[in-house]
Design an enzyme around this catalytic site. Sequence first.
Site, PDB file in Angstrom:
ATOM      1  N   GLU A   1      11.902 -10.221   1.281  1.00  0.00           N
ATOM      2  CA  GLU A   1      11.263  -8.957   1.673  1.00  0.00           C
ATOM      3  C   GLU A   1      12.204  -7.797   1.366  1.00  0.00           C
ATOM      4  O   GLU A   1      13.406  -7.887   1.639  1.00  0.00           O
ATOM      5  CB  GLU A   1      10.953  -8.994   3.173  1.00  0.00           C
ATOM      6  CG  GLU A   1      10.362  -7.693   3.706  1.00  0.00           C
ATOM      7  CD  GLU A   1       9.785  -7.860   5.106  1.00  0.00           C
ATOM      8  OE1 GLU A   1       9.111  -8.888   5.354  1.00  0.00           O
ATOM      9  OE2 GLU A   1      10.006  -6.965   5.937  1.00  0.00           O
TER      10      GLU A   1
ATOM     11  N   PRO B   1       0.791  -1.230   0.000  1.00  0.00           N
ATOM     12  CA  PRO B   1       0.000   0.000   0.000  1.00  0.00           C
ATOM     13  C   PRO B   1       0.829   1.289   0.000  1.00  0.00           C
ATOM     14  O   PRO B   1       1.897   1.344   0.607  1.00  0.00           O
ATOM     15  CB  PRO B   1      -0.814  -0.101   1.294  1.00  0.00           C
ATOM     16  CG  PRO B   1      -0.088  -1.078   2.143  1.00  0.00           C
ATOM     17  CD  PRO B   1       0.553  -2.048   1.201  1.00  0.00           C
ATOM     18  N   ASN B   2       0.290   2.254  -0.707  1.00  0.00           N
ATOM     19  CA  ASN B   2       0.844   3.614  -0.814  1.00  0.00           C
ATOM     20  C   ASN B   2       2.099   3.703  -1.682  1.00  0.00           C
ATOM     21  O   ASN B   2       2.596   4.799  -1.933  1.00  0.00           O
ATOM     22  CB  ASN B   2       1.117   4.225   0.580  1.00  0.00           C
ATOM     23  CG  ASN B   2      -0.151   4.332   1.399  1.00  0.00           C
ATOM     24  OD1 ASN B   2      -1.149   4.886   0.914  1.00  0.00           O
ATOM     25  ND2 ASN B   2      -0.161   3.788   2.590  1.00  0.00           N
TER      26      ASN B   2
ATOM     27  N   TYR C   1      11.625   8.279   0.781  1.00  0.00           N
ATOM     28  CA  TYR C   1      11.467   7.202  -0.212  1.00  0.00           C
ATOM     29  C   TYR C   1      12.080   7.531  -1.575  1.00  0.00           C
ATOM     30  O   TYR C   1      12.046   6.690  -2.463  1.00  0.00           O
ATOM     31  CB  TYR C   1       9.980   6.856  -0.365  1.00  0.00           C
ATOM     32  CG  TYR C   1       9.367   6.346   0.930  1.00  0.00           C
ATOM     33  CD1 TYR C   1       9.852   5.183   1.528  1.00  0.00           C
ATOM     34  CD2 TYR C   1       8.345   7.039   1.573  1.00  0.00           C
ATOM     35  CE1 TYR C   1       9.329   4.724   2.727  1.00  0.00           C
ATOM     36  CE2 TYR C   1       7.804   6.579   2.777  1.00  0.00           C
ATOM     37  CZ  TYR C   1       8.309   5.424   3.353  1.00  0.00           C
ATOM     38  OH  TYR C   1       7.796   4.970   4.538  1.00  0.00           O
TER      39      TYR C   1
ATOM     40  N   ALA D   1       3.329  -0.791   4.709  1.00  0.00           N
ATOM     41  CA  ALA D   1       2.837  -0.723   6.099  1.00  0.00           C
ATOM     42  C   ALA D   1       2.342  -2.077   6.599  1.00  0.00           C
ATOM     43  O   ALA D   1       2.372  -2.339   7.815  1.00  0.00           O
ATOM     44  CB  ALA D   1       1.724   0.319   6.201  1.00  0.00           C
TER      45      ALA D   1
ATOM     46  N   HIS E   1      12.679  -3.324   1.407  1.00  0.00           N
ATOM     47  CA  HIS E   1      12.207  -1.992   1.787  1.00  0.00           C
ATOM     48  C   HIS E   1      13.117  -0.951   1.162  1.00  0.00           C
ATOM     49  O   HIS E   1      14.333  -1.146   1.073  1.00  0.00           O
ATOM     50  CB  HIS E   1      12.195  -1.813   3.305  1.00  0.00           C
ATOM     51  CG  HIS E   1      11.257  -2.768   3.979  1.00  0.00           C
ATOM     52  ND1 HIS E   1       9.901  -2.573   3.977  1.00  0.00           N
ATOM     53  CD2 HIS E   1      11.483  -3.939   4.613  1.00  0.00           C
ATOM     54  CE1 HIS E   1       9.323  -3.587   4.601  1.00  0.00           C
ATOM     55  NE2 HIS E   1      10.255  -4.438   4.977  1.00  0.00           N
TER      56      HIS E   1
ATOM     57  N   ASN F   1       7.541  -5.975  -1.153  1.00  0.00           N
ATOM     58  CA  ASN F   1       7.638  -4.860  -0.222  1.00  0.00           C
ATOM     59  C   ASN F   1       6.241  -4.707   0.366  1.00  0.00           C
ATOM     60  O   ASN F   1       5.375  -4.100  -0.264  1.00  0.00           O
ATOM     61  CB  ASN F   1       8.073  -3.580  -0.941  1.00  0.00           C
ATOM     62  CG  ASN F   1       8.216  -2.419   0.050  1.00  0.00           C
ATOM     63  OD1 ASN F   1       7.771  -2.503   1.202  1.00  0.00           O
ATOM     64  ND2 ASN F   1       8.832  -1.340  -0.405  1.00  0.00           N
TER      65      ASN F   1
ATOM     66  N   SER G   1      13.420   2.196   2.474  1.00  0.00           N
ATOM     67  CA  SER G   1      14.093   2.846   3.602  1.00  0.00           C
ATOM     68  C   SER G   1      14.667   1.773   4.535  1.00  0.00           C
ATOM     69  O   SER G   1      14.283   0.598   4.447  1.00  0.00           O
ATOM     70  CB  SER G   1      13.091   3.726   4.363  1.00  0.00           C
ATOM     71  OG  SER G   1      12.052   2.926   4.920  1.00  0.00           O
TER      72      SER G   1
ATOM     73  N   ARG H   1       5.393  10.908  -2.587  1.00  0.00           N
ATOM     74  CA  ARG H   1       5.166  10.537  -1.186  1.00  0.00           C
ATOM     75  C   ARG H   1       6.475  10.646  -0.397  1.00  0.00           C
ATOM     76  O   ARG H   1       7.424   9.886  -0.640  1.00  0.00           O
ATOM     77  CB  ARG H   1       4.663   9.089  -1.133  1.00  0.00           C
ATOM     78  CG  ARG H   1       4.510   8.557   0.255  1.00  0.00           C
ATOM     79  CD  ARG H   1       4.324   7.048   0.254  1.00  0.00           C
ATOM     80  NE  ARG H   1       4.237   6.575   1.617  1.00  0.00           N
ATOM     81  CZ  ARG H   1       4.473   5.334   1.995  1.00  0.00           C
ATOM     82  NH1 ARG H   1       4.806   4.415   1.110  1.00  0.00           N
ATOM     83  NH2 ARG H   1       4.380   5.008   3.254  1.00  0.00           N
TER      84      ARG H   1
ATOM     85  N   ARG I   1      14.314   3.537  11.731  1.00  0.00           N
ATOM     86  CA  ARG I   1      13.148   4.435  11.747  1.00  0.00           C
ATOM     87  C   ARG I   1      12.362   4.328  13.063  1.00  0.00           C
ATOM     88  O   ARG I   1      12.895   3.870  14.056  1.00  0.00           O
ATOM     89  CB  ARG I   1      12.301   4.159  10.499  1.00  0.00           C
ATOM     90  CG  ARG I   1      13.096   4.465   9.205  1.00  0.00           C
ATOM     91  CD  ARG I   1      12.232   4.422   7.988  1.00  0.00           C
ATOM     92  NE  ARG I   1      11.176   5.418   8.060  1.00  0.00           N
ATOM     93  CZ  ARG I   1      10.107   5.430   7.267  1.00  0.00           C
ATOM     94  NH1 ARG I   1       9.973   4.498   6.346  1.00  0.00           N
ATOM     95  NH2 ARG I   1       9.195   6.365   7.385  1.00  0.00           N
TER      96      ARG I   1
ATOM     97  N   ASP J   1       1.088 -15.159   7.308  1.00  0.00           N
ATOM     98  CA  ASP J   1       0.616 -16.540   7.196  1.00  0.00           C
ATOM     99  C   ASP J   1       0.629 -17.013   5.740  1.00  0.00           C
ATOM    100  O   ASP J   1       0.942 -18.178   5.462  1.00  0.00           O
ATOM    101  CB  ASP J   1      -0.797 -16.680   7.774  1.00  0.00           C
ATOM    102  CG  ASP J   1      -0.825 -16.630   9.294  1.00  0.00           C
ATOM    103  OD1 ASP J   1       0.262 -16.662   9.915  1.00  0.00           O
ATOM    104  OD2 ASP J   1      -1.930 -16.544   9.863  1.00  0.00           O
TER     105      ASP J   1
HETATM  106  C1  DQA Z   1       8.482   0.774   3.421  1.00  0.00           C
HETATM  107  C2  DQA Z   1       8.659   1.010   4.924  1.00  0.00           C
HETATM  108  C3  DQA Z   1       7.332   0.885   5.644  1.00  0.00           C
HETATM  109  O1  DQA Z   1       7.503   1.132   7.043  1.00  0.00           O
HETATM  110  C4  DQA Z   1       6.331   1.905   5.122  1.00  0.00           C
HETATM  111  O2  DQA Z   1       5.074   1.730   5.725  1.00  0.00           O
HETATM  112  C5  DQA Z   1       6.237   1.901   3.630  1.00  0.00           C
HETATM  113  C6  DQA Z   1       7.441   1.697   2.831  1.00  0.00           C
HETATM  114  C7  DQA Z   1       9.799   0.986   2.644  1.00  0.00           C
HETATM  115  O3  DQA Z   1       9.879   0.511   1.517  1.00  0.00           O
HETATM  116  O4  DQA Z   1      10.710   1.654   3.131  1.00  0.00           O
HETATM  117  O5  DQA Z   1       5.175   2.141   3.073  1.00  0.00           O
HETATM  118  O6  DQA Z   1       8.095  -0.580   3.227  1.00  0.00           O
END
Ligand code: DQA
Length: 145
Positions: free
Chosen positions: A98, A9-10, A22, A77, A100, A74, A102, A17, A107, A87
């Site tokens: 996984e 998401p986002n 990011y 949140a 990210h 990724n 950042s 953003r 953080r 799960d």
């Molecule tokens: C994120 C880090 C998460 O804490 C955050 O909610 C994101 C982006 C990252 O790629 O750094 O949406 O996954």
Amino acid sequence: MKILTIHGPNLNLLGRREPEIYGSKTLDMINREIDRHGEALALATTCYQSNHEGEIIDWLQNAGKEGFSGIIINPAAFTHTSVAIRDAIAAIELPVIEVHLSNISAREDFRQKSLTAAVCRGSISGFGSTSYLVALETFKLLLKP
Ligand code: DQA
């Protein structure tokens, strides 16, 4: 070999953003980098993004029968909240990495805990869009055709 990348998401808002955290690249730019890097490594790449937990779970569950050999996710949140995505990752046989953008370890406290990382093969955090490319390289090294 086919690798699926799932953005949570986002991440569709990347570019505008919180660019100080990011970066300034849009999701389209990052997806093009993933595709180009995949081509150079002889990996076929597919990239999805969703703001919806259930849709992400469906993609995780279906990736095996769709012929993918590995998944880069990724969870954004959902990393910090979703037992359901954890799960789903634990339930499937495909290896999941996984990533990210950042460095979540540097953080806020609530971001330092990943519910999903423990059920992934490993995680890569803090290198901006390069995190995805390192994950592709890792699959290239780990997966035998
Ligand atoms: C994120 C880090 C998460 O804490 C955050 O909610 C994101 C982006 C990252 O790629 O750094 O949406 O996954």
